[in-house]
Design a protein around this motif. Structure first.
Motif, PDB file in Angstrom:
ATOM      1  N   GLN A   1      -4.652 -11.649   0.999  1.00 56.80           N
ATOM      2  CA  GLN A   1      -4.256 -10.535   0.134  1.00 56.80           C
ATOM      3  C   GLN A   1      -3.583  -9.406   0.910  1.00 56.80           C
ATOM      4  OE1 GLN A   1      -4.599 -11.783  -2.572  1.00 56.80           O
ATOM      5  NE2 GLN A   1      -6.341 -13.163  -2.416  1.00 56.80           N
ATOM      6  N   SER A   2      -2.253  -9.451   0.957  1.00 55.37           N
ATOM      7  CA  SER A   2      -1.489  -8.356   1.553  1.00 55.37           C
ATOM      8  C   SER A   2      -1.098  -7.316   0.512  1.00 55.37           C
ATOM      9  CB  SER A   2      -0.220  -8.890   2.227  1.00 55.37           C
ATOM     10  OG  SER A   2      -0.549  -9.684   3.360  1.00 55.37           O
ATOM     11  N   VAL A   3      -0.966  -7.739  -0.721  1.00 54.94           N
ATOM     12  CA  VAL A   3      -0.741  -6.886  -1.890  1.00 54.94           C
ATOM     13  C   VAL A   3       0.561  -6.072  -1.799  1.00 54.94           C
ATOM     14  CG1 VAL A   3      -1.851  -5.346  -3.551  1.00 54.94           C
ATOM     15  CG2 VAL A   3      -3.246  -6.687  -2.018  1.00 54.94           C
ATOM     16  N   PRO A   4       1.698  -6.708  -1.999  1.00 57.12           N
ATOM     17  CA  PRO A   4       2.962  -5.966  -2.034  1.00 57.12           C
ATOM     18  C   PRO A   4       2.985  -4.982  -3.201  1.00 57.12           C
ATOM     19  CG  PRO A   4       3.337  -8.332  -1.815  1.00 57.12           C
ATOM     20  CD  PRO A   4       1.898  -8.153  -2.161  1.00 57.12           C
TER      21      PRO A   4
ATOM     22  N   SER B   1      -2.560  -3.762   1.387  1.00 57.93           N
ATOM     23  CA  SER B   1      -3.640  -4.514   2.046  1.00 57.93           C
ATOM     24  C   SER B   1      -4.678  -4.888   1.007  1.00 57.93           C
ATOM     25  CB  SER B   1      -4.288  -3.777   3.229  1.00 57.93           C
ATOM     26  OG  SER B   1      -5.275  -2.868   2.795  1.00 57.93           O
ATOM     27  N   GLY B   2      -5.447  -5.903   1.316  1.00 56.82           N
ATOM     28  CA  GLY B   2      -6.512  -6.324   0.420  1.00 56.82           C
ATOM     29  C   GLY B   2      -7.773  -5.509   0.637  1.00 56.82           C
TER      30      GLY B   2
ATOM     31  N   ARG C   1      -6.850  -8.625  -4.355  1.00 57.93           N
ATOM     32  CA  ARG C   1      -5.566  -8.587  -3.681  1.00 57.93           C
ATOM     33  C   ARG C   1      -4.783  -7.345  -4.040  1.00 57.93           C
ATOM     34  NH1 ARG C   1      -2.991 -13.839  -5.747  1.00 57.93           N
ATOM     35  NH2 ARG C   1      -5.159 -14.406  -5.632  1.00 57.93           N
ATOM     36  N   ARG C   2      -5.182  -6.617  -5.064  1.00 54.37           N
ATOM     37  CA  ARG C   2      -4.459  -5.433  -5.482  1.00 54.37           C
ATOM     38  C   ARG C   2      -5.304  -4.193  -5.277  1.00 54.37           C
ATOM     39  NH1 ARG C   2      -3.469  -9.429  -8.997  1.00 54.37           N
ATOM     40  NH2 ARG C   2      -5.135  -8.689 -10.310  1.00 54.37           N
ATOM     41  N   LEU C   3      -4.924  -3.114  -5.885  1.00 52.53           N
ATOM     42  CA  LEU C   3      -5.559  -1.833  -5.581  1.00 52.53           C
ATOM     43  C   LEU C   3      -7.006  -1.784  -5.965  1.00 52.53           C
ATOM     44  CD1 LEU C   3      -5.246   1.013  -4.602  1.00 52.53           C
ATOM     45  CD2 LEU C   3      -4.502   1.674  -6.858  1.00 52.53           C
TER      46      LEU C   3
ATOM     47  N   THR D   1      -1.885  -8.427   6.592  1.00 59.10           N
ATOM     48  CA  THR D   1      -2.571  -7.141   6.809  1.00 59.10           C
ATOM     49  C   THR D   1      -3.975  -7.293   7.388  1.00 59.10           C
ATOM     50  OG1 THR D   1      -3.471  -7.080   4.557  1.00 59.10           O
ATOM     51  CG2 THR D   1      -1.290  -6.114   4.895  1.00 59.10           C
ATOM     52  N   GLY D   2      -4.355  -8.506   7.756  1.00 57.06           N
ATOM     53  CA  GLY D   2      -5.694  -8.698   8.295  1.00 57.06           C
ATOM     54  C   GLY D   2      -6.779  -8.676   7.257  1.00 57.06           C
TER      55      GLY D   2
END
Length: 374
Positions: free
Chosen positions: A233-236, A253-254, A7-9, A228-229
C-alpha cells in the motif's frame, strides 16, 4: 481523502541573478507570508479536490454523507453495513464569492472509514472531470453507476466517462490478492496530460492509469505498489506534470502512516523513481506557476492518541525544488487534502478534509509561491 482499505487515508515553477531583484523578491515574500488567508468556500463535507478555472472561479469536490442504499462490507471486524447515495457535491465559487452546487455525485459510506465521494479535478478544454468514489469487489452489491469512475461534470449533471473499477478487477496491477481486498479502487488523484489524456492516481489500486476522455478506454501507466515501506500500500493521491514534462505522483503511504514514509515519485517508461522523500501523509502534489512542485501533507498519525489518531493542525504545504529538496512554506493546517493555484501564485487549499459535516472549507493564501521557507 477517504478510502475503503488501509491502502488509503483511512482504515476513517529562476530568479534573476541581480542583487536588487533578489532584495525586491525577498520583500515581496515577507509581505505575502504575512497576508491573512481568506475564506473562499465553506459548509463542505470533507473537501477533497480544488481547481481554479481561467475565469477565476474555484471548483471544489466533497465526500458527501453517504446515502440510503445499503450494502454489506466485510472488514477486519467482520461484516458491517455500508451505504451510498448522491450526497457528494461539485461546488463552484464565482469570483464575486457566490457559492453554488453544480451537481451531486455518489457518496459511498464504508463502515469504519466514512464517506468517500468526489476526488481531484481536471479540465480539458471546456470539460470538467473528477475522480469519483471507492468500490471493492467484496461489497455485497454490484458497483453502482458513477462510482469508482472518472466523471465529466457540468450544469446538466455528471456522466460516467471511464469505469476504473472494471479495469482494476480485470488486471489487479498491485497484485494484492482478491481475498485480501485486492480488487479495490479509488480514482482519487486526477490531472490532464499534454497529450489530451487524463491521468488517474488510484489510491486503492496503487497505480496510475491513463484514461482516454473520448472513448473511456483505461490503460495502466505504472504500478506504484510497495514504494513506501508499508507493504503493497503506497496509496497514490496526487498526480501532475512537471515543467520537464514528466509525471509526478504523491504517495500517502499505507497505514499506520509512519512519519517520513510519504514521498513524491517521478514516473517514466512505466517505472517510478524517488524525486522527494522523507515526508508524511501526502494527499496532493501540484505544479505552481513558478514551476516548482508543491506537496500537501495531511498531518501526522498517532495511534496512541486515542479517539481520532489523525493529529489536528499538523498539515503543511511543502515546496519541492528541482533537485527534490524540500521547503515547508505553510504549516499548522487542519487536515488539508489538495491545493490549486491561480496565475498570480495564490494558493487555494482544501482544509478540514475530515471533521463534522459542514466544517470543510477552501482557503486562499495570497502569493504562496513567494513565501519564504519556514
Amino acid at each position: 481523502m477517504r478510502s475503503a482499505s488501509a491502502r488509503r487515508l483511512f482504515a476513517p515553477s529562476s530568479l534573476a541573478a541581480l542583487v536588487l531583484a533578489g532584495l525586491l523578491v525577498g520583500c515581496t515574500r515577507e509581505r505575502a507570508a504575512q497576508t491573512p488567508p481568506r475564506l473562499v468556500a465553506s459548509g463542505l463535507n470533507g473537501p477533497q479536490g480544488v481547481y481554479v478555472a481561467g475565469d477565476g472561479s474555484v471548483w471544489v469536490t466533497d465526500d458527501g454523507l453517504g446515502g440510503a442504499i445499503t450494502f454489506t462490507a466485510v472488514g477486519p471486524g467482520g461484516p458491517a453495513q455500508g451505504n451510498y447515495g448522491d450526497s457528494a457535491r461539485v461546488v463552484r465559487v464565482t469570483p464575486d464569492g457566490t457559492q453554488s452546487v453544480v451537481t451531486s455525485t455518489p457518496s459511498v459510506f464504508v463502515p469504519g472509514i466514512g464517506p468517500t465521494g468526489g476526488g481531484k479535478i481536471a479540465v480539458i478544454g471546456s470539460s470538467v472531470y473528477i475522480g469519483s468514489g471507492v468500490w471493492n469487489a467484496a461489497f455485497s452489491v454490484g458497483r453502482p453507476d458513477k462510482v469508482a469512475a472518472v466523471l465529466r461534470v457540468g450544469e446538466s449533471g455528471a456522466q460516467e466517462v471511464a469505469n476504473i473499477f472494471a479495469f482494476e478487477a480485470a488486471t489487479n496491477p498491485d497484485g494484492v490478492a482478491p481475498e485480501q481486498g485486492g480488487l479495490d479502487t479509488h480514482p482519487y488523484g486526477l490531472t490532464a496530460g499534454p497529450d489530451g489524456q487524463l491521468y488517474v492516481a488510484d489510491a486503492g489500486a496503487n497505480a496510475v492509469f491513463r484514461v482516454d476522455p473520448a472513448s473511456g478506454a483505461v490503460s495502466l501507466v505504472a504500478s506504484l505498489a510497495g514504494l513506501t515501506g508499508t507493504g503493497a500500500q503506497s496509496v497514490p493521491t496526487g498526480v501532475t506534470f512537471g515543467n520537464d514534462g514528466s509525471l509526478y505522483v504523491s504517495l500517502l503511504s499505507g497505514g499506520p502512516f509512519p512519519s517520513g514514509a510519504a514521498r513524491v515519485v517521478k514516473v517514466s517508461g512505466g517505472a517510478a523513481s524517488d524525486f522527494a522523500t522523507g515526508m508524511t501523509m501526502l494527499t496532493d502534489v501540484e505544479r505552481g506557476p513558478d514551476g516548482h512542485l508543491y506537496a500537501v501533507s495531511f498531518g501526522r498519525f498517532d495511534a496512541s492518541a486515542g479517539g481520532n489518531p489523525f493529529v489536528a493542525n499538523a498539515g503543511s504545504v511543502i515546496r519541492l525544488k528541482a533537485n527534490g529538496d524540500k521547503e515547508t512554506v505553510l504549516s499548522g493546517l487542519n487536515y488539508p487534502t489538495s491545493i490549486a493555484f491561480n496565475p498570480d501564485g495564490d494558493a487555494f487549499v482544501a482544509e478540514n478534509g475530515v471533521g463534522a459535516p459542514g466544517s470543510g472549507r477552501v482557503m486562499r493564501y495570497t502569493g504562496l509561491t513567494r513565501y519564504t521557507p519556514q
